[in-house]
Design a protein around this motif. Structure first.
Motif, PDB file in Angstrom:
ATOM      1  N   HIS A 107     -21.289 -34.380  36.088  1.00 57.09           N
ATOM      2  CA  HIS A 107     -22.623 -35.565  36.199  1.00 57.09           C
ATOM      3  C   HIS A 107     -22.915 -35.387  34.345  1.00 57.09           C
ATOM      4  N   PHE A 108     -22.555 -36.456  34.263  1.00 57.89           N
ATOM      5  CA  PHE A 108     -22.420 -37.044  32.607  1.00 57.89           C
ATOM      6  C   PHE A 108     -23.856 -36.911  32.605  1.00 57.89           C
ATOM      7  N   VAL A 109     -24.986 -36.515  31.668  1.00 55.55           N
ATOM      8  CA  VAL A 109     -26.148 -37.383  30.755  1.00 55.55           C
ATOM      9  C   VAL A 109     -26.262 -37.790  29.830  1.00 55.55           C
ATOM     10  N   VAL A 110     -26.005 -38.425  29.297  1.00 52.41           N
ATOM     11  CA  VAL A 110     -26.965 -39.414  27.542  1.00 52.41           C
ATOM     12  C   VAL A 110     -28.092 -39.308  26.963  1.00 52.41           C
ATOM     13  N   VAL A 111     -28.116 -38.646  25.936  1.00 54.59           N
ATOM     14  CA  VAL A 111     -29.152 -39.002  25.261  1.00 54.59           C
ATOM     15  C   VAL A 111     -29.551 -39.279  24.049  1.00 54.59           C
ATOM     16  N   LEU A 112     -29.871 -40.734  23.699  1.00 54.90           N
ATOM     17  CA  LEU A 112     -29.605 -41.696  22.354  1.00 54.90           C
ATOM     18  C   LEU A 112     -30.876 -40.260  21.753  1.00 54.90           C
ATOM     19  N   LEU A 113     -30.856 -40.132  20.203  1.00 54.14           N
ATOM     20  CA  LEU A 113     -31.583 -39.185  20.093  1.00 54.14           C
ATOM     21  C   LEU A 113     -32.932 -40.832  19.013  1.00 54.14           C
ATOM     22  N   PRO A 114     -34.504 -40.621  19.012  1.00 56.93           N
ATOM     23  CA  PRO A 114     -35.056 -41.585  18.919  1.00 56.93           C
ATOM     24  C   PRO A 114     -34.694 -41.806  17.330  1.00 56.93           C
TER      25      PRO A 114
ATOM     26  N   GLY B 265     -21.547 -44.571  36.153  1.00 63.05           N
ATOM     27  CA  GLY B 265     -22.322 -43.758  37.138  1.00 63.05           C
ATOM     28  C   GLY B 265     -23.458 -42.813  36.195  1.00 63.05           C
ATOM     29  N   ALA B 266     -22.896 -42.703  34.089  1.00 59.89           N
ATOM     30  CA  ALA B 266     -23.714 -41.685  34.011  1.00 59.89           C
ATOM     31  C   ALA B 266     -25.365 -41.441  33.939  1.00 59.89           C
ATOM     32  N   LEU B 267     -26.132 -40.998  33.679  1.00 61.04           N
ATOM     33  CA  LEU B 267     -27.408 -41.070  33.219  1.00 61.04           C
ATOM     34  C   LEU B 267     -27.872 -41.561  32.060  1.00 61.04           C
ATOM     35  N   LEU B 268     -28.284 -42.359  31.226  1.00 60.05           N
ATOM     36  CA  LEU B 268     -28.168 -42.484  29.978  1.00 60.05           C
ATOM     37  C   LEU B 268     -29.893 -42.717  29.617  1.00 60.05           C
ATOM     38  N   ILE B 269     -30.686 -41.475  28.683  1.00 54.74           N
ATOM     39  CA  ILE B 269     -32.251 -41.237  28.363  1.00 54.74           C
ATOM     40  C   ILE B 269     -32.189 -42.046  27.256  1.00 54.74           C
TER      41      ILE B 269
ATOM     42  N   GLN C 156     -37.003 -31.738  13.913  1.00 57.62           N
ATOM     43  CA  GLN C 156     -37.413 -30.056  13.713  1.00 57.62           C
ATOM     44  C   GLN C 156     -37.742 -29.226  14.581  1.00 57.62           C
ATOM     45  N   TRP C 157     -36.611 -28.577  14.363  1.00 58.01           N
ATOM     46  CA  TRP C 157     -37.184 -26.633  15.809  1.00 58.01           C
ATOM     47  C   TRP C 157     -38.747 -26.746  16.486  1.00 58.01           C
ATOM     48  N   THR C 158     -39.371 -27.212  15.122  1.00 53.98           N
ATOM     49  CA  THR C 158     -40.879 -27.220  15.855  1.00 53.98           C
ATOM     50  C   THR C 158     -41.382 -28.696  17.046  1.00 53.98           C
ATOM     51  N   SER C 159     -40.176 -29.115  16.705  1.00 53.91           N
ATOM     52  CA  SER C 159     -40.295 -30.769  17.099  1.00 53.91           C
ATOM     53  C   SER C 159     -39.643 -30.877  18.660  1.00 53.91           C
ATOM     54  N   VAL C 160     -38.747 -30.239  18.975  1.00 54.52           N
ATOM     55  CA  VAL C 160     -37.777 -30.220  20.102  1.00 54.52           C
ATOM     56  C   VAL C 160     -37.993 -29.840  20.951  1.00 54.52           C
ATOM     57  N   PRO C 161     -39.246 -28.907  21.173  1.00 56.20           N
ATOM     58  CA  PRO C 161     -39.199 -28.847  22.814  1.00 56.20           C
ATOM     59  C   PRO C 161     -40.469 -29.832  23.421  1.00 56.20           C
ATOM     60  N   THR C 162     -41.049 -30.990  22.384  1.00 56.10           N
ATOM     61  CA  THR C 162     -41.633 -32.266  22.650  1.00 56.10           C
ATOM     62  C   THR C 162     -40.626 -32.780  23.797  1.00 56.10           C
ATOM     63  N   PHE C 163     -39.641 -33.487  22.434  1.00 57.46           N
ATOM     64  CA  PHE C 163     -38.051 -33.607  22.692  1.00 57.46           C
ATOM     65  C   PHE C 163     -37.894 -33.265  24.321  1.00 57.46           C
TER      66      PHE C 163
ATOM     67  N   ILE D 185     -36.714 -34.098  30.349  1.00 59.51           N
ATOM     68  CA  ILE D 185     -36.831 -32.825  31.508  1.00 59.51           C
ATOM     69  C   ILE D 185     -37.743 -33.979  32.592  1.00 59.51           C
ATOM     70  N   SER D 186     -38.655 -34.915  31.801  1.00 56.53           N
ATOM     71  CA  SER D 186     -39.633 -35.812  32.261  1.00 56.53           C
ATOM     72  C   SER D 186     -38.538 -36.537  33.119  1.00 56.53           C
ATOM     73  N   GLN D 187     -37.938 -37.232  32.708  1.00 52.17           N
ATOM     74  CA  GLN D 187     -36.775 -38.291  32.575  1.00 52.17           C
ATOM     75  C   GLN D 187     -35.648 -38.186  34.258  1.00 52.17           C
ATOM     76  N   MET D 188     -35.182 -36.230  32.735  1.00 51.50           N
ATOM     77  CA  MET D 188     -34.224 -36.024  34.550  1.00 51.50           C
ATOM     78  C   MET D 188     -35.006 -35.891  36.333  1.00 51.50           C
ATOM     79  N   ASP D 189     -36.047 -35.720  35.746  1.00 53.83           N
ATOM     80  CA  ASP D 189     -36.973 -35.403  37.296  1.00 53.83           C
ATOM     81  C   ASP D 189     -36.867 -36.950  38.088  1.00 53.83           C
ATOM     82  N   ARG D 190     -36.806 -38.001  37.023  1.00 56.55           N
ATOM     83  CA  ARG D 190     -37.570 -39.053  37.439  1.00 56.55           C
ATOM     84  C   ARG D 190     -36.804 -39.731  38.112  1.00 56.55           C
TER      85      ARG D 190
END
Length: 331
Positions: free
Chosen positions: A238-245, A276-280, A300-307, A312-317
């Motif tokens: 499986h390929f999960v591709v995430v585009l940074l905001p 068939g990749a998952l694009l987030i 910033q590392w302090t903002s990574v948990p929000t990201f 995770i919510s999008q992968m679950d969805r």
């Protein structure tokens, strides 16, 4: 008589040559050991870039030998994922490893991904985080930026890598790294830290965000992304591709209205759709300010948990089963 003198001269030359070679190896080994004792020995030189070699060193040393989730990409992947958040959500159901180094474009990411998967049959999902910078320039064909046999023996075999210091030695880069790596490994050099957490991610935290330079998209990189997606599909991975905001300040400076950024995201989607990749696309549903970024490619590392929570919510969805299996769609 002349033949005898010639033979003796040749013998003396050969003895001298072998002696000098032996002396070079002995002194070289002693020098390497001395640098290692003070944490100034650069990683075995597999590439010409210290942060890539440091990642190979991490992969050589890590106890995570059978990951099922593998992160691969540039520093956009390396510095923007905190797998502690993922483990808190999924526990032992997922074994993540961040194998992303730095400075890679999409063609180089594709080459590295193929190499890693050839040697990591346990991987079921590949996760890559991209920004426009990853698509700036790509080779027409495969970009083999290191010798697979060197990395394979060091990362996946029993080789300690000592021979690589002699085989691939670049004196100038070696001396520079010997002087600077200690501060990078400790994190004292906050602008180029080589600190890695237990999963291989590289935290980055800077006092002020930097908009930095403008970038544009090379169409060859989009083709490489599509080909990578097809290759992973053929492998059953499986390929999960995430585009940074986008960083708001960068958009305001170089892309008022966000038209280029929007076109880039649409092109990524178009090239991934047949694979068939998952694009987030994290620009959808995640609102960040300049203070969340160190620059347009890193959070910033302090903002990574929000990201991470958003991913995770999008992968679950999407109903993606990170432990292996499950259908998904673009989000």
């Amino acid at each position: 008589m002349p033949n005898t003198l010639s033979s003796r001269a040749a013998l003396r030359f050969n003895i001298a040559f072998v002696s000098w070679c032996a002396l070079f190896l002995v002194l070289g080994a002693a020098g390497l050991a001395a640098l290692a004792s003070v944490d100034r020995l650069p990683a075995p030189p597999i590439t010409a870039t210290n942060c890539i070699d440091e990642k190979f060193k991490f992969l050589h040393e890590t106890t995570i030998r059978e990951p099922d989730l593998l992160a691969v990409g540039s520093s956009v992947t390396w510095r923007n994922l905190d797998f502690r958040v993922l483990k808190a959500r999924y526990g032992d159901a997922v074994a993540p490893l961040n194998a992303a180094p730095c400075y890679l474009h999409v063609d180089e990411t594709a080459f590295l991904t193929g190499f890693l998967l050839d040697n990591m049959p346990s991987v079921k999902t590949v996760l890559s985080v991209f920004s426009m910078r990853d698509f700036e320039t790509c080779a027409a064909g495969e970009n083999a930026f290191f010798r697979p046999e060197d990395a394979r023996d060091y990362v996946f075999g029993d080789s300690p890598g000592w021979h690589l210091y002699f085989k691939n030695l670049r004196p100038g880069a070696f001396l520079r790294d010997a002087l600077t790596l200690a501060d990078m490994r400790s994190g004292e050099n906050i602008h180029a830290p080589l600190v890695m957490d237990a999963y291989g991610s590289g935290p980055l935290l800077l006092p002020e965000p930097d908009i930095r330079e403008n970038v544009s998209v090379d169409p060859a990189c989009l083709r490489h992304l599509g080909n990578l997606g097809k290759d992973l599909a053929r492998r059953g991975v499986h390929f999960v591709v995430v585009l940074l905001p986008p960083m708001p300040g960068w958009i305001a400076a170089y892309d008022p209205g966000g038209f280029r950024d929007g076109a880039f995201r649409a092109e990524v989607s178009r090239h991934l759709d047949p694979t068939g990749a998952l694009l987030i696309d994290a620009a959808k549903g995640l609102s960040l300010t300049d203070k969340d970024f160190t620059d347009h490619a890193h959070l910033q590392w302090t903002s990574v948990p929000t990201f991470m929570d958003h991913l995770i919510s999008q992968m679950d969805r999407s109903q993606l089963d990170l432990a292996g299996g499950g259908r998904h769609h673009a989000l």
